[in-house]
Design an enzyme around this catalytic site. Sequence first.
Site, PDB file in Angstrom:
ATOM      1  N   GLU A  82       0.794  -1.234   0.000  1.00 42.69           N
ATOM      2  CA  GLU A  82       0.000   0.000   0.000  1.00 42.69           C
ATOM      3  C   GLU A  82       0.825   1.282   0.000  1.00 42.69           C
ATOM      4  OE1 GLU A  82      -2.985  -0.126   3.062  1.00 42.69           O
ATOM      5  OE2 GLU A  82      -3.951  -1.870   2.194  1.00 42.69           O
ATOM      6  N   GLU A 114      -5.063  -8.632   0.860  1.00 45.94           N
ATOM      7  CA  GLU A 114      -5.722  -8.287   2.131  1.00 45.94           C
ATOM      8  C   GLU A 114      -7.200  -8.054   1.910  1.00 45.94           C
ATOM      9  OE1 GLU A 114      -4.163  -4.988   4.438  1.00 45.94           O
ATOM     10  OE2 GLU A 114      -2.108  -5.663   4.102  1.00 45.94           O
TER      11      GLU A 114
HETATM   12  C1  FCB Z   1      -4.340  -2.039   5.565  1.00 43.33           C
HETATM   13  C2  FCB Z   1      -2.947  -2.322   6.050  1.00 43.33           C
HETATM   14  C3  FCB Z   1      -2.889  -3.345   7.161  1.00 43.33           C
HETATM   15  C4  FCB Z   1      -4.030  -3.198   8.123  1.00 43.33           C
HETATM   16  C5  FCB Z   1      -5.344  -3.123   7.407  1.00 43.33           C
HETATM   17  C6  FCB Z   1      -6.533  -3.007   8.308  1.00 43.33           C
HETATM   18  O1  FCB Z   1      -4.404  -0.755   5.011  1.00 43.33           O
HETATM   19  O2  FCB Z   1      -2.148  -2.782   4.995  1.00 43.33           O
HETATM   20  O3  FCB Z   1      -1.633  -3.247   7.774  1.00 43.33           O
HETATM   21  O4  FCB Z   1      -3.800  -2.113   8.943  1.00 43.33           O
HETATM   22  O5  FCB Z   1      -5.340  -2.036   6.527  1.00 43.33           O
END
Ligand code: FCB
Length: 445
Positions: free
Chosen positions: A169, A355
């Site tokens: 990210e 994620e």
């Molecule tokens: C993302 C991050 C991760 C976590 C989630 C909830 O943006 O990559 O580390 O904090 O959100």
Amino acid sequence: MPNPRRSQFPADFRWGLSTSAFQVEGAANVDGRAASIWDTFCAEPGRIRGGATATQACEHYDRSDEDLSLIKTIGANAYRFSVSWPRILPNGRGTVNVAGLDFYDRLIDGLIERGIDPWLTLYHWDLPQALQDKGGWPNRDTAFAFEEFADAVSRRVGDRVRNWITHNEPWCSTIKGYFEGEFAPGLKDLGAAIQSTHHVLLSHGLAIPVLRQNVPQALCGIALSLHPIFAASESEADHAAMVRHDGIRNRWFLDPLYGSGYPEDILAELGASAPTIQSGDIDIISTPTDFLGVNYYFREFVADDAKELPVRTRVTETAAADRTGFNWEVYPEGLTDLLQRLERDYRPGPIVVTENGATYPDELDPEGAIKDSDRVSFIRRHIDALHLAMKGGVDVKGYFVWSLLDNFEWAEGYSKRFGLVHVDFQTQKRTMKDSAKWYSEFLRN
Ligand code: FCB
């Protein structure tokens, strides 16, 4: 809606769980680790909810055996973790701290022994403070320091790790860190933030050949946080705002990675804050990769707002009732749309959802169970959404839940629990939530 079934997915599909070093490891001052920008940030009053720090976090550094066994019990076949740069190169570059590498060496062996595929992220936001002292990501040298870091890690574990994610990210580590000031290093300088985006992307491109050199069968990618963007109203102004917001949030990263350079409309919008780019940089950034990592949480609605930097847009609230504990809207359709859009506009090759997950105010009931049915529904619906995109022809190779454990949720400290496994931060006791049991049943069927 019928439950998704694992058998609907290809046999070699990767079903995983994600964490990151700073959020789980603790052991901040152990075995030669130096401070990262997040240690410094946590020490500044008012930065983190409740004044929390990650000095201990989930003590994963000392409890990794137990945690890997939990992954095994759940039945995931992949684990995504990150490597703490200040454990490996305490000064950011130069002398390698072998004790730091030893930890990841053991972790990776532990995964392989259990039949779990290691997915290694190099940078999940914990820049060595020593590099921030020299300017951090706005300083071009940091991109070359990252190349050194990639080299040190891949030389040591490249014989056992096939899947490499350069950055997690970039939006968060640059815009939130150097412009919005909500994340480390907590600055509010748009020019520095935009220059940082360029150097992070450059460092990604610089690292790929190094990884390929050190890891004969390497599969390399980057993980982006991507959001479907909608206009807050039907007005022409809000529609134009939607295009600009998508430009800075999504296209700013995707366009250069996939060979068309930074989007012209956003460069014009940024004006004097546009990055300094050296000749050859754009080619380096678009070095071919093997997969695109997609972190998906929610969509955004935006309105035109002349006062707002960087692109005159303001994120608006909607009336949506279904929200997680972060107030993020639950919108699984967004995952289907996003995956289809990526395929249509960028043809990135294989995609991995690196994620996806949700925070809710989980509580232990009198029997010691955590009945997180909201999270179960969140994950189930997103797996369905993913399956729909695949049926539509998108090549998705894996899905990783954020997160294995409740952990240090950045500026929110320990107040936001994302784990499938509950952590009691007083005793470090781990308890599988209903969502862990659900995921486990899904994986076994
Ligand atoms: C993302 C991050 C991760 C976590 C989630 C909830 O943006 O990559 O580390 O904090 O959100």
